[in-house]
Design a protein around this motif. Structure first.
Motif, PDB file in Angstrom:
ATOM      1  N   GLN A 130      -4.358  -4.905   5.818  1.00 22.96           N
ATOM      2  CA  GLN A 130      -5.547  -4.145   5.422  1.00 22.96           C
ATOM      3  C   GLN A 130      -5.616  -2.766   6.068  1.00 22.96           C
ATOM      4  OE1 GLN A 130      -7.819  -5.523   2.930  1.00 22.96           O
ATOM      5  NE2 GLN A 130      -5.866  -6.630   2.822  1.00 22.96           N
ATOM      6  N   ASP A 143      -8.428   2.077  -0.459  1.00 21.10           N
ATOM      7  CA  ASP A 143      -8.843   1.005  -1.362  1.00 21.10           C
ATOM      8  C   ASP A 143      -8.631   1.475  -2.799  1.00 21.10           C
ATOM      9  OD1 ASP A 143     -10.291  -0.705  -3.034  1.00 21.10           O
ATOM     10  OD2 ASP A 143     -11.991  -0.899  -1.688  1.00 21.10           O
ATOM     11  N   GLY A 152     -12.328  -2.293   0.597  1.00 22.99           N
ATOM     12  CA  GLY A 152     -11.446  -3.439   0.761  1.00 22.99           C
ATOM     13  C   GLY A 152     -12.239  -4.729   0.681  1.00 22.99           C
ATOM     14  N   LYS A 153     -12.084  -5.578   1.693  1.00 25.24           N
ATOM     15  CA  LYS A 153     -12.761  -6.868   1.717  1.00 25.24           C
ATOM     16  C   LYS A 153     -14.051  -6.824   2.540  1.00 25.24           C
ATOM     17  CE  LYS A 153      -8.351  -9.237   1.136  1.00 25.24           C
ATOM     18  NZ  LYS A 153      -7.439 -10.303   1.617  1.00 25.24           N
ATOM     19  N   LEU A 211      -9.248   0.910   8.213  1.00 24.81           N
ATOM     20  CA  LEU A 211      -8.899   0.395   6.892  1.00 24.81           C
ATOM     21  C   LEU A 211      -8.035   1.375   6.118  1.00 24.81           C
ATOM     22  CD1 LEU A 211     -12.386  -1.041   5.863  1.00 24.81           C
ATOM     23  CD2 LEU A 211     -10.420  -2.310   6.759  1.00 24.81           C
ATOM     24  N   ALA A 233      -6.294  -1.483   1.615  1.00 24.46           N
ATOM     25  CA  ALA A 233      -7.483  -2.324   1.752  1.00 24.46           C
ATOM     26  C   ALA A 233      -7.861  -2.977   0.428  1.00 24.46           C
ATOM     27  CB  ALA A 233      -8.670  -1.500   2.270  1.00 24.46           C
TER      28      ALA A 233
END
Length: 268
Positions: A153, A124, A51-52, A121, A157
């Protein structure tokens, strides 16, 4: 805030530059100095993103970075230069060095802490180990709008405001439809499209979501001028005509973020 493709680009770059090498880690600003001393001189084993979130792995400990709204890396080749501005973390390898400034998070995690973070999370779209059914299980039971769920998220994510608006437009899904009213077929289209769009974002370093037949060179319209770059359908185009039906693009605030959609292509 950078979306997931940006963190995956940094992960690929840092893995290529530093993995397998003994690196120097410091904190010119001082706020990460104690943690930097733990990994300074260690072998940088690998870098990855979820994700981030960006992870630099050093055996039994990991440096976790979340860029937030203002964080950024600057990448340079040797020789190293004096720090400029508030450098939270400096990483120096055999041929390159990088400075991290302004992140929301830059911290050292043990294995248990890393597992706890990962467990929070959602899947992704850019990871090979992603399980989209985990996200679907939450979406299909939720009364929350799909636009809000895509930004959560813990559900999914890496998706941010741009990908959220664009993928819903591309599949004519009204953003305020509740998760439980989304069909399984629609969810599978969203997931598959995010995998393709975000992978392209990793490759080119920007977000492009407009199909070839709607690009400026195909339609004769002027290219988009925006600091974010890339060609998009609705993001930050409030009041402008939809590229497909001509209806003015709408904007509203949803969960403290601006939501963009076309009332013509995405009727409630």
């Amino acid at each position: 805030m950078p979306e997931g493709h940006t963190l995956h680009r940094f992960a690929l770059l840092h893995h290529r530059q530093f993995a397998g090498h003994r690196v120097a880690v410091s904190s010119p600003q001082g706020r990460f100095a104690t943690e930097a001393a733990v990994v300074d001189g260690r072998i940088f084993e690998s870098a990855e993103a979820h994700g981030k979130h960006l992870f630099h792995h050093y055996g039994d400990v990991t440096v976790h970075v979340h860029l937030g709204l203002y964080g950024t890396f600057s990448e340079r080749e040797l020789p190293v230069e004096p720090p400029q501005g508030q450098v939270r973390m400096r990483l120096v390898g055999p041929g390159h060095w990088t400075d991290l400034r302004g992140p929301t998070a830059c911290r050292l995690l043990g294995e248990t802490e890393l597992d706890i973070l990962r467990a929070r999370l959602g899947p992704d779209p850019l990871r090979a180990d992603a399980e989209p059914d985990r996200a679907w299980a939450k979406i299909t039971k939720s009364r929350t709008s799909i636009a809000a769920l895509l930004m959560d998220q813990s559900v999914l994510a890496g998706v941010g405001n741009v990908y959220r608006a664009e993928v819903l437009f591309r599949h004519h899904i009204p953003p305020l439809r509740t998760g439980r009213d989304l069909t399984r077929a629609e969810w599978e289209l969203i997931w598959a499209d995010l995998v393709l769009l975000m992978a392209d974002g990793v490759r080119v370093g920007r977000i492009d979501t407009v199909r070839p037949e709607h690009l400026p060179e195909a339609t004769g319209r002027a290219p988009r001028v925006d600091r974010h770059g890339g060609e998009v359908y609705v993001y930050r185009r409030a009041g402008a005509p939809c590229l497909i039906c001509g209806t003015p693009v709408a904007m509203a605030e949803l969960v403290s973020r601006n939501l963009y959609w076309c009332p013509g292509c995405q009727p409630a």
